[in-house]
Design a protein around this motif. Sequence first.
Motif, mmCIF file in Angstrom:
data_model
loop_
_atom_site.group_PDB
_atom_site.id
_atom_site.type_symbol
_atom_site.label_atom_id
_atom_site.label_comp_id
_atom_site.label_asym_id
_atom_site.label_seq_id
_atom_site.Cartn_x
_atom_site.Cartn_y
_atom_site.Cartn_z
ATOM 1 N N GLU A 266 -18.152 16.047 -14.122
ATOM 2 C CA GLU A 266 -16.814 16.618 -13.983
ATOM 3 C C GLU A 266 -15.801 15.504 -14.156
ATOM 4 O O GLU A 266 -16.024 14.365 -13.741
ATOM 5 C CB GLU A 266 -16.623 17.269 -12.611
ATOM 6 N N ARG A 267 -14.679 15.854 -14.766
ATOM 7 C CA ARG A 267 -13.597 14.892 -14.924
ATOM 8 C C ARG A 267 -12.677 14.998 -13.718
ATOM 9 O O ARG A 267 -12.391 16.096 -13.250
ATOM 10 C CB ARG A 267 -12.814 15.167 -16.195
ATOM 11 N N ILE A 268 -12.227 13.854 -13.267
ATOM 12 C CA ILE A 268 -11.287 13.823 -12.148
ATOM 13 C C ILE A 268 -10.105 12.934 -12.519
ATOM 14 O O ILE A 268 -10.250 11.986 -13.290
ATOM 15 C CB ILE A 268 -11.950 13.332 -10.834
ATOM 16 N N PHE A 269 -8.965 13.308 -11.997
ATOM 17 C CA PHE A 269 -7.769 12.507 -12.215
ATOM 18 C C PHE A 269 -7.540 11.707 -10.943
ATOM 19 O O PHE A 269 -7.288 12.276 -9.884
ATOM 20 C CB PHE A 269 -6.572 13.409 -12.518
ATOM 21 N N VAL A 270 -7.654 10.408 -11.035
ATOM 22 C CA VAL A 270 -7.502 9.519 -9.889
ATOM 23 C C VAL A 270 -6.058 9.027 -9.851
ATOM 24 O O VAL A 270 -5.583 8.399 -10.793
ATOM 25 C CB VAL A 270 -8.464 8.308 -9.999
ATOM 26 N N MET A 271 -5.359 9.323 -8.773
ATOM 27 C CA MET A 271 -3.957 8.924 -8.630
ATOM 28 C C MET A 271 -3.885 7.537 -7.976
ATOM 29 O O MET A 271 -3.892 7.413 -6.752
ATOM 30 C CB MET A 271 -3.197 9.954 -7.790
ATOM 31 N N LEU A 272 -3.859 6.506 -8.800
ATOM 32 C CA LEU A 272 -3.810 5.132 -8.305
ATOM 33 C C LEU A 272 -2.540 4.875 -7.502
ATOM 34 O O LEU A 272 -2.573 4.218 -6.458
ATOM 35 C CB LEU A 272 -3.904 4.146 -9.467
ATOM 36 N N ALA A 273 -1.414 5.388 -7.977
ATOM 37 C CA ALA A 273 -0.149 5.189 -7.270
ATOM 38 C C ALA A 273 -0.205 5.810 -5.883
ATOM 39 O O ALA A 273 0.315 5.250 -4.921
ATOM 40 C CB ALA A 273 1.008 5.762 -8.078
ATOM 41 N N SER A 274 -0.841 6.950 -5.774
ATOM 42 C CA SER A 274 -0.986 7.598 -4.470
ATOM 43 C C SER A 274 -1.902 6.779 -3.560
ATOM 44 O O SER A 274 -1.619 6.608 -2.370
ATOM 45 C CB SER A 274 -1.546 9.015 -4.651
ATOM 46 N N ALA A 275 -2.983 6.265 -4.113
ATOM 47 C CA ALA A 275 -3.890 5.421 -3.320
ATOM 48 C C ALA A 275 -3.163 4.188 -2.795
ATOM 49 O O ALA A 275 -3.415 3.737 -1.675
ATOM 50 C CB ALA A 275 -5.098 5.012 -4.165
ATOM 51 N N ASN A 276 -2.235 3.673 -3.575
ATOM 52 C CA ASN A 276 -1.473 2.490 -3.159
ATOM 53 C C ASN A 276 -0.432 2.797 -2.087
ATOM 54 O O ASN A 276 0.199 1.877 -1.562
ATOM 55 C CB ASN A 276 -0.786 1.844 -4.363
ATOM 56 N N ARG A 277 -0.258 4.070 -1.766
ATOM 57 C CA ARG A 277 0.666 4.471 -0.693
ATOM 58 C C ARG A 277 -0.084 5.172 0.444
ATOM 59 O O ARG A 277 0.522 5.839 1.278
ATOM 60 C CB ARG A 277 1.747 5.419 -1.236
ATOM 61 N N ASP A 278 -1.400 5.017 0.467
ATOM 62 C CA ASP A 278 -2.240 5.673 1.480
ATOM 63 C C ASP A 278 -1.951 5.098 2.862
ATOM 64 O O ASP A 278 -2.171 3.915 3.111
ATOM 65 C CB ASP A 278 -3.708 5.478 1.115
#
Length: 155
Positions: free
Chosen positions: A64-76
């Motif tokens: 399955e393809r997933i869209f990883v939100m790097l910017a969101s991870a950087n604001r976790d």
Amino acid sequence: TGLIVNTIRALADFPEVLTRVRQQLDLLPTTTEESLRYYAPFQGTIRRAARDVEVRGETIKKDERIFVMLASANRDKDQFEQPDEFLPDRDPNRHVAFGMGIHYCVGAPLARLEADVAMRTLLPRISKIEVEAAEPGSLLRPGGPKSLRVRFERA
């Protein structure tokens, strides 16, 4: 280029940080890392699951393809205290702006070096940065804004 642009953007957006970093150039490395975290050069990336995996109760099936939100991870908020604040002395700063693991950006050390040289050359010469115009980039556009026009005030 994107890291330099985003660092200039951060220093324009947070003039108190510009003043502090100009007075303490030893903060430049952590300020650069904070620029990477705060204004991620890539907002996200697409990955394909190598195997079935469960993440927070949800199953992602193999292939399955997933869209990883790097910017969101950087604001976790579970990873960063005050995630929406720009803190030039944030340490540790385990952002994922350059990816991680086998997907870690091979050019990351060069980008950091170029940004360091650019900022050490620029900062002693200016006292103020003002954004005149910015044209946002697309969600997956590397580097940040498509264009950023700034005005510098000489020191």
